[in-house]
Scaffold this motif. Structure first.
Motif, PDB file in Angstrom:
ATOM      1  N   ARG A 131       0.779  -1.040  -0.041  1.00  0.00           N
ATOM      2  CA  ARG A 131      -0.122   0.030   0.026  1.00  0.00           C
ATOM      3  C   ARG A 131       0.877   1.077   0.060  1.00  0.00           C
ATOM      4  O   ARG A 131       0.753   2.220  -1.023  1.00  0.00           O
ATOM      5  CB  ARG A 131      -0.913  -0.062   1.113  1.00  0.00           C
ATOM      6  N   VAL A 132       1.919   1.316   0.832  1.00  0.00           N
ATOM      7  CA  VAL A 132       2.745   2.371   0.752  1.00  0.00           C
ATOM      8  C   VAL A 132       3.534   2.516  -0.567  1.00  0.00           C
ATOM      9  O   VAL A 132       3.564   3.692  -0.977  1.00  0.00           O
ATOM     10  CB  VAL A 132       3.924   2.180   1.900  1.00  0.00           C
ATOM     11  N   MET A 133       3.925   1.491  -1.205  1.00  0.00           N
ATOM     12  CA  MET A 133       4.672   1.791  -2.313  1.00  0.00           C
ATOM     13  C   MET A 133       3.585   2.187  -3.295  1.00  0.00           C
ATOM     14  O   MET A 133       4.149   2.874  -4.264  1.00  0.00           O
ATOM     15  CB  MET A 133       5.280   0.334  -2.938  1.00  0.00           C
ATOM     16  N   HIS A 137       4.228   5.884  -5.192  1.00  0.00           N
ATOM     17  CA  HIS A 137       4.703   5.892  -6.609  1.00  0.00           C
ATOM     18  C   HIS A 137       3.317   6.199  -7.604  1.00  0.00           C
ATOM     19  O   HIS A 137       3.479   6.124  -8.802  1.00  0.00           O
ATOM     20  CB  HIS A 137       5.526   4.728  -7.206  1.00  0.00           C
ATOM     21  N   ASP A 138       2.315   6.311  -6.819  1.00  0.00           N
ATOM     22  CA  ASP A 138       1.002   6.536  -7.482  1.00  0.00           C
ATOM     23  C   ASP A 138       0.582   5.324  -8.845  1.00  0.00           C
ATOM     24  O   ASP A 138       0.368   5.525  -9.815  1.00  0.00           O
ATOM     25  CB  ASP A 138       0.796   7.826  -8.156  1.00  0.00           C
ATOM     26  N   VAL A 139       0.710   4.166  -8.290  1.00  0.00           N
ATOM     27  CA  VAL A 139       0.716   2.693  -9.221  1.00  0.00           C
ATOM     28  C   VAL A 139      -0.968   2.722  -9.157  1.00  0.00           C
ATOM     29  O   VAL A 139      -1.641   2.204  -7.939  1.00  0.00           O
ATOM     30  CB  VAL A 139       1.317   1.801  -8.541  1.00  0.00           C
ATOM     31  N   HIS A 140      -1.463   2.626 -10.435  1.00  0.00           N
ATOM     32  CA  HIS A 140      -2.962   2.266 -10.373  1.00  0.00           C
ATOM     33  C   HIS A 140      -3.341   0.782 -10.728  1.00  0.00           C
ATOM     34  O   HIS A 140      -4.387   0.349 -10.950  1.00  0.00           O
ATOM     35  CB  HIS A 140      -3.667   3.298 -11.449  1.00  0.00           C
ATOM     36  N   ASP A 141      -2.217   0.182 -11.397  1.00  0.00           N
ATOM     37  CA  ASP A 141      -2.321  -1.290 -11.797  1.00  0.00           C
ATOM     38  C   ASP A 141      -2.803  -1.923 -10.572  1.00  0.00           C
ATOM     39  O   ASP A 141      -2.400  -1.923  -9.435  1.00  0.00           O
ATOM     40  CB  ASP A 141      -1.117  -1.912 -12.277  1.00  0.00           C
ATOM     41  N   PRO A 142      -3.964  -2.868 -10.698  1.00  0.00           N
ATOM     42  CA  PRO A 142      -4.449  -3.648  -9.394  1.00  0.00           C
ATOM     43  C   PRO A 142      -3.571  -4.653  -9.019  1.00  0.00           C
ATOM     44  O   PRO A 142      -2.939  -5.314  -9.668  1.00  0.00           O
ATOM     45  CB  PRO A 142      -6.202  -4.113 -10.079  1.00  0.00           C
ATOM     46  N   LEU A 143      -3.673  -4.754  -7.682  1.00  0.00           N
ATOM     47  CA  LEU A 143      -3.405  -6.126  -6.849  1.00  0.00           C
ATOM     48  C   LEU A 143      -4.320  -7.144  -7.399  1.00  0.00           C
ATOM     49  O   LEU A 143      -5.375  -6.882  -7.335  1.00  0.00           O
ATOM     50  CB  LEU A 143      -3.223  -5.714  -5.521  1.00  0.00           C
ATOM     51  N   PRO A 144      -3.829  -8.637  -7.502  1.00  0.00           N
ATOM     52  CA  PRO A 144      -2.402  -8.889  -7.190  1.00  0.00           C
ATOM     53  C   PRO A 144      -1.518  -8.681  -8.394  1.00  0.00           C
ATOM     54  O   PRO A 144      -0.237  -9.107  -8.245  1.00  0.00           O
ATOM     55  CB  PRO A 144      -2.625 -10.200  -6.845  1.00  0.00           C
ATOM     56  N   GLY A 145      -1.801  -8.376  -9.630  1.00  0.00           N
ATOM     57  CA  GLY A 145      -0.987  -8.253 -10.669  1.00  0.00           C
ATOM     58  C   GLY A 145       0.224  -7.516 -10.487  1.00  0.00           C
ATOM     59  O   GLY A 145       1.215  -7.617 -11.198  1.00  0.00           O
ATOM     60  N   PRO A 148       4.544  -7.934  -8.441  1.00  0.00           N
ATOM     61  CA  PRO A 148       6.143  -7.681  -8.943  1.00  0.00           C
ATOM     62  C   PRO A 148       6.517  -6.333  -9.058  1.00  0.00           C
ATOM     63  O   PRO A 148       7.746  -5.915  -8.543  1.00  0.00           O
ATOM     64  CB  PRO A 148       6.097  -8.573 -10.247  1.00  0.00           C
ATOM     65  N   LEU A 149       5.852  -5.355  -9.596  1.00  0.00           N
ATOM     66  CA  LEU A 149       6.204  -3.943  -9.660  1.00  0.00           C
ATOM     67  C   LEU A 149       6.181  -3.491  -8.246  1.00  0.00           C
ATOM     68  O   LEU A 149       7.366  -2.605  -8.163  1.00  0.00           O
ATOM     69  CB  LEU A 149       5.364  -2.985 -10.593  1.00  0.00           C
ATOM     70  N   LEU A 150       5.440  -3.755  -7.212  1.00  0.00           N
ATOM     71  CA  LEU A 150       5.386  -3.072  -6.048  1.00  0.00           C
ATOM     72  C   LEU A 150       6.751  -3.540  -5.351  1.00  0.00           C
ATOM     73  O   LEU A 150       7.503  -2.940  -4.544  1.00  0.00           O
ATOM     74  CB  LEU A 150       4.026  -3.254  -5.283  1.00  0.00           C
ATOM     75  N   THR A 151       7.115  -4.769  -5.555  1.00  0.00           N
ATOM     76  CA  THR A 151       8.186  -5.184  -4.837  1.00  0.00           C
ATOM     77  C   THR A 151       9.580  -4.689  -5.481  1.00  0.00           C
ATOM     78  O   THR A 151      10.392  -4.650  -4.676  1.00  0.00           O
ATOM     79  CB  THR A 151       8.269  -6.861  -5.241  1.00  0.00           C
ATOM     80  N   VAL A 170       8.556   0.940   7.670  1.00  0.00           N
ATOM     81  CA  VAL A 170       7.727   1.087   6.616  1.00  0.00           C
ATOM     82  C   VAL A 170       6.569   0.191   6.748  1.00  0.00           C
ATOM     83  O   VAL A 170       5.247   0.620   6.482  1.00  0.00           O
ATOM     84  CB  VAL A 170       8.286   0.289   5.207  1.00  0.00           C
ATOM     85  N   MET A 171       6.726  -0.868   7.234  1.00  0.00           N
ATOM     86  CA  MET A 171       5.155  -1.867   7.721  1.00  0.00           C
ATOM     87  C   MET A 171       4.645  -0.993   8.796  1.00  0.00           C
ATOM     88  O   MET A 171       3.092  -0.999   8.541  1.00  0.00           O
ATOM     89  CB  MET A 171       5.880  -3.043   8.156  1.00  0.00           C
ATOM     90  N   ASP A 172       5.156  -0.367   9.684  1.00  0.00           N
ATOM     91  CA  ASP A 172       4.639   0.484  10.801  1.00  0.00           C
ATOM     92  C   ASP A 172       3.885   1.614  10.227  1.00  0.00           C
ATOM     93  O   ASP A 172       2.704   2.129  10.443  1.00  0.00           O
ATOM     94  CB  ASP A 172       5.628   1.002  11.752  1.00  0.00           C
ATOM     95  N   LEU A 173       4.379   2.231   9.192  1.00  0.00           N
ATOM     96  CA  LEU A 173       4.014   3.499   8.351  1.00  0.00           C
ATOM     97  C   LEU A 173       2.598   3.250   7.734  1.00  0.00           C
ATOM     98  O   LEU A 173       1.667   3.813   7.754  1.00  0.00           O
ATOM     99  CB  LEU A 173       4.893   3.826   7.318  1.00  0.00           C
ATOM    100  N   GLY A 174       2.398   1.760   7.255  1.00  0.00           N
ATOM    101  CA  GLY A 174       1.400   1.479   6.572  1.00  0.00           C
ATOM    102  C   GLY A 174       0.216   0.922   7.465  1.00  0.00           C
ATOM    103  O   GLY A 174      -0.840   1.295   7.211  1.00  0.00           O
ATOM    104  N   ALA A 175       0.768   0.622   8.529  1.00  0.00           N
ATOM    105  CA  ALA A 175      -0.176  -0.001   9.538  1.00  0.00           C
ATOM    106  C   ALA A 175      -0.904   1.288  10.452  1.00  0.00           C
ATOM    107  O   ALA A 175      -2.061   1.119  10.850  1.00  0.00           O
ATOM    108  CB  ALA A 175       0.395  -0.822  10.546  1.00  0.00           C
ATOM    109  N   THR A 176      -0.278   2.433  10.426  1.00  0.00           N
ATOM    110  CA  THR A 176      -0.615   3.494  11.346  1.00  0.00           C
ATOM    111  C   THR A 176      -0.969   4.888  10.744  1.00  0.00           C
ATOM    112  O   THR A 176      -1.870   5.447  11.215  1.00  0.00           O
ATOM    113  CB  THR A 176       0.179   3.667  12.450  1.00  0.00           C
ATOM    114  N   ILE A 177      -0.271   5.075   9.676  1.00  0.00           N
ATOM    115  CA  ILE A 177      -0.394   6.433   8.981  1.00  0.00           C
ATOM    116  C   ILE A 177      -1.021   6.359   7.451  1.00  0.00           C
ATOM    117  O   ILE A 177      -2.009   6.756   7.357  1.00  0.00           O
ATOM    118  CB  ILE A 177       1.049   7.014   9.170  1.00  0.00           C
ATOM    119  N   CYS A 178      -0.286   5.432   6.753  1.00  0.00           N
ATOM    120  CA  CYS A 178      -0.826   5.212   5.257  1.00  0.00           C
ATOM    121  C   CYS A 178      -1.883   4.023   5.447  1.00  0.00           C
ATOM    122  O   CYS A 178      -1.559   2.796   4.679  1.00  0.00           O
ATOM    123  CB  CYS A 178       0.513   4.866   4.617  1.00  0.00           C
TER     124      CYS A 178
END
Length: 334
Positions: A131-133, A137-145, A148-151, A170-178
Motif C-alpha cells: 500500500r505504501v509503495m 509511486h501512484d501505481v494504479h495497476d490493481p493487485l495482485p497483478g 512484482p512492480l511494487l516489490t 515501512v510496515m508500521d507506516l502502512g499500519a498506522t499512517i498510510c
C-alpha cells in the motif's frame, strides 16, 4: 510489540531473537497484530526456545493455536522447528537462501527474518508495504497483478544500513499512517515525495482486482456426550481445512446441502439455529445435532475426549461456535 527490539537496545548489544521474529511473522500472516499478541505471549511462555517447540506434542500446539485460524501455519510451525533443531542445531539459518529451505517459510517470512533478525538487506513486502509503495509511486495497476512492480519499487528503497529497522518502519507506516481508509497524509514523513498525495489519489490506492462472491456451504456437526461427560470428537486429517484440529464428526461441507452422516446410531436432536462462519473462500452454515450417548457407546468414527481434559478453547472457532450453540440444549434432550 513483544517481538520487537528497539534501536536503542540494539546499540546496547541486544539482538532480535530469530525464533521470536519467525514466530511472530508466521502468526501475523493474514492476521492482525491485536489478534496475535496474546497467542505470541502464550506460545513463547510455554515454548521459550525453538528446541522447546520442536519437542512439543502436535496436539498441544494445535490446541494452543485454536482460534487463530489458517491452521496449516501451526503444522508448518512444528515442521520448521523440528528441522531447525534436527538439521541446524537449534539455530535458524542466517542467510535468505537457508531460510527459504525451511518448511513453511516463503519469500516474505524468509525476508522478514533475514532483515529483522540478521539485519540483511532483504526486501520485505507485506500488505502494508504494498500500500505504501502503490501510493508513494501512484501505481494504479490493481493487485495482485501489480505485486512484482511494487516489490521492485520496495527493493529500490531498501537500504544497506539498518535494513531491519527500515523494514519494520515501512510496515508500521502502512499500519498506522498510510492506512487502508482515511490515510493520515498530513502527518506522513513521506508526504513530500508521495506521488499519490500530489495527485490526490492516495485514498483510492492500491486498487485491487474484484473478488468473486463467496459461495455458501452447508454441513452438520454431531455433538455427542457420554453419560460421564466425555464428548465424541474427531481429529481432522492433517491436510485440508482445519487440518490436525479437533472437531465434531460430520460429513463434508457442500453447496448442495447438509448431508446426514451421524458417527453412531443415537437419538440425535437438531438444535435451533445454525453456526455461521466465514472461511477465506466460502461461507459455512452448520446445523448442530446433539445426543446423549450411553457409557458403552462404540462409534463408527472418532474418539471420546474425557470431560476433565475437554476444553472448548482448544477448538477452532467454527467448532466452538457449534459447541456454544449445542451445549445449552443438552439439558432439554429426552
Amino acid at each position: 510489540m513483544p517481538w520487537r527490539v528497539p534501536p536503542a537496545q540494539k546499540v546496547a548489544g541486544v539482538r532480535p531473537d530469530p525464533y521470536r521474529v519467525w514466530m511472530s511473522e508466521v502468526m501475523l500472516q493474514q492476521t492482525t497484530v491485536a489478534a496475535v499478541k496474546d497467542y505470541f505471549h502464550r506460545f513463547t511462555t510455554r515454548w521459550p526456545t525453538v528446541s522447546d517447540l520442536a519437542a512439543a506434542r502436535d496436539e498441544d500446539v494445535m490446541a494452543e493455536w485454536a482460534g487463530l485460524g489458517y491452521y496449516a501455519r501451526a503444522r508448518n510451525l512444528l515442521k520448521c522447528a523440528r528441522v531447525v533443531v534436527a538439521e541446524h542445531d537449534g539455530v535458524f539459518p542466517d542467510t535468505l537462501a537457508g531460510l527459504l529451505k525451511l518448511p513453511g517459510v516463503g519469500p516474505y517470512t524468509a525476508a522478514a527474518v533475514a532483515s529483522i533478525a540478521y539485519d540483511l538487506p532483504a526486501v520485505v513486502v507485506d500488505g502494508n508495504v504494498e500500500r505504501v509503495m502503490a501510493r508513494l509511486h501512484d501505481v494504479h495497476d490493481p493487485l495482485p497483478g501489480s505485486k512484482p512492480l511494487l516489490t521492485d519499487l520496495a527493493e529500490a528503497l531498501t537500504p544497506e544500513a539498518r535494513p531491519g529497522d527500515y523494514a519494520q518502519a515501512v510496515m508500521d507506516l502502512g499500519a498506522t499512517i498510510c492506512s487502508p481508509r482515511n490515510p493520515a497524509c498530513g502527518i506522513c514523513p513521506w508526504r513530500g515525495p508521495c506521488a499519490a498525495q500530489a495527485a490526490g489519489t492516495a485514498a483510492e490506492l492500491p486498487k485491487k482486482t474484484p473478488k468473486k462472491p463467496k459461495p455458501t456451504r452447508h454441513g452438520i456437526a454431531y455433538i455427542g456426550r457420554r453419560a460421564d461427560g466425555a464428548y465424541l470428537m474427531e481429529r481432522r486429517p492433517d491436510k485440508g481445512l482445519l487440518g490436525g484440529m479437533l472437531g465434531w464428526p460430520g460429513a463434508d461441507w457442500t453447496e448442495a446441502g447438509a448431508a446426514e452422516h451421524p458417527p453412531i446410531a443415537a437419538n440425535w436432536r437438531q438444535v435451533a439455529g445454525e453456526a455461521k462462519h466465514t472461511f477465506t473462500h466460502f461461507h459455512l452454515l452448520l446445523q448442530v445435532r446433539i445426543a446423549d450417548l450411553p457409557q458403552g457407546a462404540n462409534p463408527e468414527s472418532g474418539h471420546f475426549v474425557e470431560a476433565e481434559t475437554f476444553r472448548p478453547a482448544d477448538l477452532p472457532t467454527v467448532m466452538r461456535k457449534a459447541f456454544d450453540l449445542g451445549f445449552g440444549a443438552f439439558d432439554n434432550v429426552g
